[in-house]
Design an enzyme around this catalytic site. Structure first.
Site, PDB file in Angstrom:
ATOM      1  N   GLU A   1       0.834  -1.205   0.000  1.00 25.88           N
ATOM      2  CA  GLU A   1       0.000   0.000   0.000  1.00 25.88           C
ATOM      3  C   GLU A   1       0.869   1.254   0.000  1.00 25.88           C
ATOM      4  O   GLU A   1       2.072   1.195   0.277  1.00 25.88           O
ATOM      5  CB  GLU A   1      -0.937  -0.031   1.207  1.00 25.88           C
ATOM      6  CG  GLU A   1      -1.903  -1.210   1.124  1.00 25.88           C
ATOM      7  CD  GLU A   1      -2.910  -1.267   2.265  1.00 25.88           C
ATOM      8  OE1 GLU A   1      -2.789  -0.479   3.227  1.00 25.88           O
ATOM      9  OE2 GLU A   1      -3.820  -2.122   2.171  1.00 25.88           O
TER      10      GLU A   1
ATOM     11  N   GLU B   1      -2.031 -10.248  -5.943  1.00 22.64           N
ATOM     12  CA  GLU B   1      -2.079 -11.116  -7.131  1.00 22.64           C
ATOM     13  C   GLU B   1      -1.364 -10.464  -8.308  1.00 22.64           C
ATOM     14  O   GLU B   1      -0.569 -11.102  -9.004  1.00 22.64           O
ATOM     15  CB  GLU B   1      -3.532 -11.397  -7.539  1.00 22.64           C
ATOM     16  CG  GLU B   1      -4.359 -12.094  -6.491  1.00 22.64           C
ATOM     17  CD  GLU B   1      -5.073 -11.129  -5.544  1.00 22.64           C
ATOM     18  OE1 GLU B   1      -4.462 -10.106  -5.150  1.00 22.64           O
ATOM     19  OE2 GLU B   1      -6.219 -11.402  -5.190  1.00 22.64           O
TER      20      GLU B   1
HETATM   21  N1  THU Z   1      -6.073  -6.712  -1.883  1.00 24.74           N
HETATM   22  C1  THU Z   1      -5.276  -7.580  -2.573  1.00 24.74           C
HETATM   23  O1  THU Z   1      -4.043  -7.502  -2.506  1.00 24.74           O
HETATM   24  N2  THU Z   1      -5.880  -8.519  -3.335  1.00 24.74           N
HETATM   25  C2  THU Z   1      -7.223  -8.671  -3.442  1.00 24.74           C
HETATM   26  O2  THU Z   1      -7.683  -9.518  -4.200  1.00 24.74           O
HETATM   27  C3  THU Z   1      -8.134  -7.832  -2.682  1.00 24.74           C
HETATM   28  C4  THU Z   1      -7.509  -6.727  -1.932  1.00 24.74           C
HETATM   29  C5  THU Z   1      -5.425  -5.697  -1.045  1.00 24.74           C
HETATM   30  C6  THU Z   1      -5.493  -4.309  -1.568  1.00 24.74           C
HETATM   31  C7  THU Z   1      -5.361  -3.507  -0.310  1.00 24.74           C
HETATM   32  O3  THU Z   1      -3.987  -3.392   0.015  1.00 24.74           O
HETATM   33  C8  THU Z   1      -6.012  -4.361   0.747  1.00 24.74           C
HETATM   34  O4  THU Z   1      -6.044  -5.681   0.222  1.00 24.74           O
HETATM   35  C9  THU Z   1      -7.427  -3.934   1.104  1.00 24.74           C
HETATM   36  O5  THU Z   1      -8.216  -3.787  -0.012  1.00 24.74           O
END
Ligand code: THU
Length: 158
Positions: free
Chosen positions: A65, A76
């Protein structure tokens, strides 16, 4: 002429990791382990992913993030893009995803967002053969044998 059509989705549900085939179990464990690489100071939701390549190589990744929210990346896509960049000649044959708040694996399987599914779909097209998707949860694990089952009718016309 009007025709009613249906798209069928099939997948396997496992109650625990031990029930899975060895290679799938290994990839699921890699995804759980990859959650440790998450940098998620805003959502606190740790997501890990692991991609298996045609030669057996496993590439791991996690969500990263950023204070400028759209600059962050999903587990992913980070993983698939790393695999694509480092091993352009190898096909991606399987991807496993795991996630949970504060790094604790969720009970429910980790279901990838639509944008990540679109990226999976295109790497599957590039490979020219099915790429399986394993969604890992503490209480159950889902395995889809091809990306079409989680994203039918992808955009691939250009
Ligand atoms: N996130 C992922 O990395 N993959 C997903 O399939 C859904 C969400 C992450 C994005 C963000 O850092 C956190 O999870 C919350 O949305």
């Amino acid at each position: 002429m009007i025709t009613d059509k249906e798209i069928k989705i099939s997948f396997k549900e496992y109650g625990k990791l031990d029930e899975m085939e060895i290679l799938d179990r290994e990839l699921a464990l890699e995804a759980i382990n990859a959650m440790k690489g998450s940098y998620s100071p805003y959502s606190h939701f740790h997501v890990g992913a692991a991609v298996r390549l045609s030669d057996g190589t496993i590439v791991r990744g996690a969500n990263q993030e950023n204070a400028a929210f759209p600059s962050g990346t999903y587990a992913e896509r980070s993983t698939m893009f790393a695999a694509g960049a480092q091993y352009p000649d190898k096909d991606m044959v399987s991807i496993a995803v795991a996630g949970g708040l504060d790094g604790v694996l969720s009970d429910h399987p980790a279901t990838p967002c639509g944008a990540c599914r679109q990226v999976m779909a295109q790497y599957q097209t590039k490979a020219g053969k099915p790429m399986s998707v394993i969604m890992v949860g503490k209480d159950k694990i889902w395995k889809f044998s091809r990306v079409d089952d989680i994203l039918p009718l992808i955009f691939d016309q250009i």
